[in-house]
Design a protein around this motif. Structure first.
Motif, short mmCIF file in Angstrom:
data_model
loop_
_atom_site.label_atom_id
_atom_site.label_comp_id
_atom_site.label_asym_id
_atom_site.label_seq_id
_atom_site.Cartn_x
_atom_site.Cartn_y
_atom_site.Cartn_z
N GLU A 48 3.75 -3.82 -4.53
CA GLU A 48 4.89 -4.74 -4.66
C GLU A 48 4.91 -5.74 -3.51
O GLU A 48 5.14 -6.94 -3.71
N GLU A 49 4.66 -5.28 -2.28
CA GLU A 49 4.62 -6.18 -1.13
C GLU A 49 3.47 -7.17 -1.26
O GLU A 49 3.64 -8.37 -0.97
N SER A 50 2.33 -6.69 -1.69
CA SER A 50 1.17 -7.56 -1.87
C SER A 50 1.44 -8.63 -2.92
O SER A 50 1.10 -9.81 -2.72
N LEU A 68 -0.42 -2.67 2.64
CA LEU A 68 0.82 -3.04 1.97
C LEU A 68 0.92 -2.31 0.63
O LEU A 68 -0.10 -1.95 0.04
N THR A 69 2.13 -2.16 0.17
CA THR A 69 2.30 -1.61 -1.17
C THR A 69 1.91 -2.69 -2.18
O THR A 69 1.79 -3.87 -1.83
N ARG A 123 -1.95 -11.29 6.49
CA ARG A 123 -1.27 -10.05 6.13
C ARG A 123 -1.90 -9.40 4.91
O ARG A 123 -2.06 -8.17 4.86
N LEU A 124 -2.27 -10.21 3.93
CA LEU A 124 -2.92 -9.66 2.75
C LEU A 124 -4.30 -9.08 3.09
O LEU A 124 -4.67 -8.01 2.60
N LEU A 159 3.83 -11.23 -1.50
CA LEU A 159 3.14 -12.13 -0.58
C LEU A 159 2.23 -13.09 -1.33
O LEU A 159 2.14 -14.28 -0.99
#
Length: 81
Positions: free
Chosen positions: A38-40, A35-36, A29-30, A43
Motif C-alpha cells: 500500500e505504501e509503495s 515498504l508495504t 524511497r521506492l 508513493l
C-alpha cells in the motif's frame, strides 16, 4: 525535506524544482524497499503526479523558448542553436 502539498483542491502547483526534488525522494524511497504494498502504491501514484507536474513545467519552458525564437529582434532572423 519539505513535502509538497497533495490536496488538489487547495494546493498551489509546486515549482519545477520542488516537484523534481520530491520525485527524486520518492524514487529513493521506492528503491530502498521495506515498504508495504500500500505504501509503495501510494508513493508510485505520487511519483506519477510529480512527473506530470515536471513535464508540464518543461512543456511550458519549451513553448516560451519557441516563442522567443520565433520573435526576431530588429527584423533579423532568429539565431539557431
Amino acid at each position: 525535506m519539505g513535502r509538497v502539498a497533495e490536496d488538489k483542491g487547495t494546493a498551489e502547483k509546486p515549482s519545477y524544482e520542488q516537484a523534481r526534488d520530491e520525485l527524486a525522494d520518492v524514487v529513493r524511497r521506492l528503491e530502498a524497499g521495506g515498504l508495504t504494498l500500500e505504501e509503495s502504491l501510494a508513493l508510485w501514484e505520487r511519483g506519477e503526479r510529480l512527473a506530470t507536474v515536471c513535464e508540464e513545467w518543461l512543456e511550458g519552458a519549451r513553448a516560451r523558448l519557441a516563442a522567443a525564437l520565433d520573435r526576431p529582434e530588429n527584423g533579423d532572423a532568429p539565431a539557431p542553436f
